[in-house]
Design an enzyme around this catalytic site. Structure first.
Site, PDB file in Angstrom:
ATOM      1  N   LYS A  97       0.692  -0.853   0.121  1.00 37.21           N
ATOM      2  CA  LYS A  97       0.219  -0.226  -0.381  1.00 37.21           C
ATOM      3  C   LYS A  97       1.041   1.207  -0.014  1.00 37.21           C
ATOM      4  O   LYS A  97       0.264   2.612  -0.004  1.00 37.21           O
ATOM      5  CB  LYS A  97      -0.532  -0.027   1.254  1.00 37.21           C
ATOM      6  CG  LYS A  97      -1.772  -1.274   0.983  1.00 37.21           C
ATOM      7  CD  LYS A  97      -2.821  -1.278   1.212  1.00 37.21           C
ATOM      8  CE  LYS A  97      -3.947  -2.327   1.937  1.00 37.21           C
ATOM      9  NZ  LYS A  97      -4.048  -3.474   1.533  1.00 37.21           N
TER      10      LYS A  97
HETATM   11  C1  PLP Z   1      -4.875  -4.627   1.575  1.00 33.49           C
HETATM   12  C2  PLP Z   1      -3.731  -5.734   1.497  1.00 33.49           C
HETATM   13  C3  PLP Z   1      -4.478  -6.605   0.916  1.00 33.49           C
HETATM   14  C4  PLP Z   1      -5.434  -7.241   0.516  1.00 33.49           C
HETATM   15  O1  PLP Z   1      -5.201  -5.877  -1.228  1.00 33.49           O
HETATM   16  P1  PLP Z   1      -6.404  -5.706  -2.166  1.00 33.49           P
HETATM   17  O2  PLP Z   1      -5.742  -4.945  -2.603  1.00 33.49           O
HETATM   18  O3  PLP Z   1      -7.509  -5.275  -0.927  1.00 33.49           O
HETATM   19  O4  PLP Z   1      -7.149  -6.775  -2.809  1.00 33.49           O
HETATM   20  C5  PLP Z   1      -3.475  -8.063   1.030  1.00 33.49           C
HETATM   21  N1  PLP Z   1      -2.495  -7.924   1.491  1.00 33.49           N
HETATM   22  C6  PLP Z   1      -1.529  -7.122   2.519  1.00 33.49           C
HETATM   23  C7  PLP Z   1      -1.072  -6.872   3.657  1.00 33.49           C
HETATM   24  C8  PLP Z   1      -2.694  -6.124   2.225  1.00 33.49           C
HETATM   25  O5  PLP Z   1      -2.258  -5.107   3.444  1.00 33.49           O
END
Ligand code: PLP
Length: 411
Positions: A97
């Protein structure tokens, strides 16, 4: 480039409108009016590649922005006698993210029209809040306000949200993640909050999806016709991969690796989309029963048979997550987080050829789960160490808008 809502292709929006509104007024999600094919080679650094690739969507030079935002590496690790892993956890908060959050922050700073203080408001169930806070930390004219469900996130995640200080403020809400999200949504619609100049950093924001297409495009040029296996919750990361494929990058198949939340698996099996209440699993950032980007995926494929041609979906149980973390360590001497384990489990179980496994977070963020399984202390990356050493600070509030208003007014 103009953007439309998934629910109405007639009304056009600019990128600025789409980013500021977050959600389309008709309740749909913003998508590019058309996704054009683009020819690129990967003989560039990631920031230069990203600026070129995203320019048609943002209608401006992005070099300055991508240079600041993408200042960490995205290595592809070849495990000995094993698969390739796209490691997306080398940013400041050790989760993928960071890419989108940092792009959003640099974009907002670069394009701000006034020197008035703006408030980035975000509800988080774990990793988003930290990534957004780190991205906006010490940015002049901006502050970040995070709402998280008190006692319902991992200790390290909480520490990460509450220890930044400076222009980052954390509220521990006595309720669930849904309560946090409800407060955020109502704040955006409440007149009293106008004066705070709220900015949304929500996971459906276009400025969070588009930058994520970059690493899929870049990787696919190095390894053409690979299949990406993506740990999936709200479908933001996977949507970005689908968009990269639509832009013409050589991606073969895209596999959604889900946990025990089976909304997408059921859709894949039956063609019927039936949102469910989420269940708690070891891969907590993927505990989603109503994947918020589903409407984007559905809009793109329009017909279920088209979806089936390019996508596969699997669901992995907590027990499989645990055994996969153990196996990956024994077989490859490789430490993985519970989310990444869903991709590994799909790979091992279904014998996927030419696979690239997407690793979404560093295992040190989930040490309570992983260390118990592999019987070894996980080395904490420097960026995470720095945050964990600082003092935590948060204000606990009741789960309602008035209490939140009173408290945000005191900041
Ligand atoms: C947010 C997140 C996901 C999921 O990603 P999406 O875009 O919501 O499908 C998977 N793994 C981690 C570590 C995350 O922080």
């Amino acid at each position: 480039m103009k953007f439309v809502s998934t629910r109405n292709s007639k009304k056009l929006y600019t990128i600025d409108e789409a980013i500021h509104l977050g959600l389309a007024p008709d309740g749909g999600l913003f998508v590019p009016q058309q996704i054009k094919k683009i020819k690129m080679n990967f003989n560039h650094s990631v920031p230069i590649f990203a600026a070129k690739m995203l320019k048609p969507y943002f209608d401006q030079e992005l070099n300055q922005i991508t240079k600041k935002a993408f200042n960490f590496k995205i290595p592809i690790r070849h495990l000995k006698n094993g698969p390739k892993v796209l490691e997306l956890f080398h940013g400041p908060t050790c989760a993928f993210k960071d890419f989108a959050a940092r792009f959003l922050a640099e974009y907002a700073v670069h394009n701000q029209k006034t020197n008035l203080l703006k408030t980035v408001l975000v509800a988080t169930s774990g990793d988003t809040g930290g990534a957004v806070a780190a991205a906006f930390l010490k940015k002049k004219n901006f502050r970040v306000v995070i709402l998280f469900p008190k006692g319902k996130i991992s200790k390290r995640q909480e520490k990460q949200l509450t220890s930044f200080g400076h222009n980052v403020h954390a509220f521990a809400v006595k309720g669930t993640f849904d309560d946090c999200q409800k407060i955020v949504k109502s704040a955006f619609q409440d007149k009293r909050f106008k004066k705070f100049k709220l900015i949304s950093a929500n996971s459906v924001n276009l400025a969070r999806i588009l930058p994520q297409s970059v690493y899929y495009a870049y990787t696919s040029l190095q390894y053409p016709n690979s299949t990406f296996i993506i740990p999936t919750g709200n479908l933001g990361n996977a949507t970005a991969c689908i968009w990269a494929k639509k832009m013409g990058f050589p991606i073969k198949k895209i596999i959604f690796a889900c946990n025990e939340n089976k909304t997408l698996l059921n859709y894949y099996k039956t063609g019927k989309y039936l949102p469910k209440k989420s269940v708690q699993t070891l891969a907590n950032a993927m505990d989603v029963g109503t994947p918020s980007n589903f409407e984007r995926v559905n809009h793109l494929y329009s017909k279920f048979i088209n979806f089936k041609k390019e996508i596969e979906v699997y669901s992995i149980s907590d027990q499989q997550i645990q055994s996969t973390i153990r196996n990956a360590f024994q077989k490859y001497k490789y430490e993985i987080c519970p989310h990444t384990a869903t991709a590994f489990a799909v790979y091992e179980k279904h014998n996927i050829k030419n696979a690239i496994l997407v690793s979404t977070a560093h295992p040190a963020k989930f040490e309570k789960i992983v260390e118990k399984i592999i019987h070894k202390k996980i080395k904490v990356p420097k960026t995470l160490q720095k945050i964990l050493k600082q003092k935590s600070r948060s204000v606990t509030i009741a789960p309602n808008l008035d209490t939140f208003y009173k408290n945000i007014s005191k900041l």
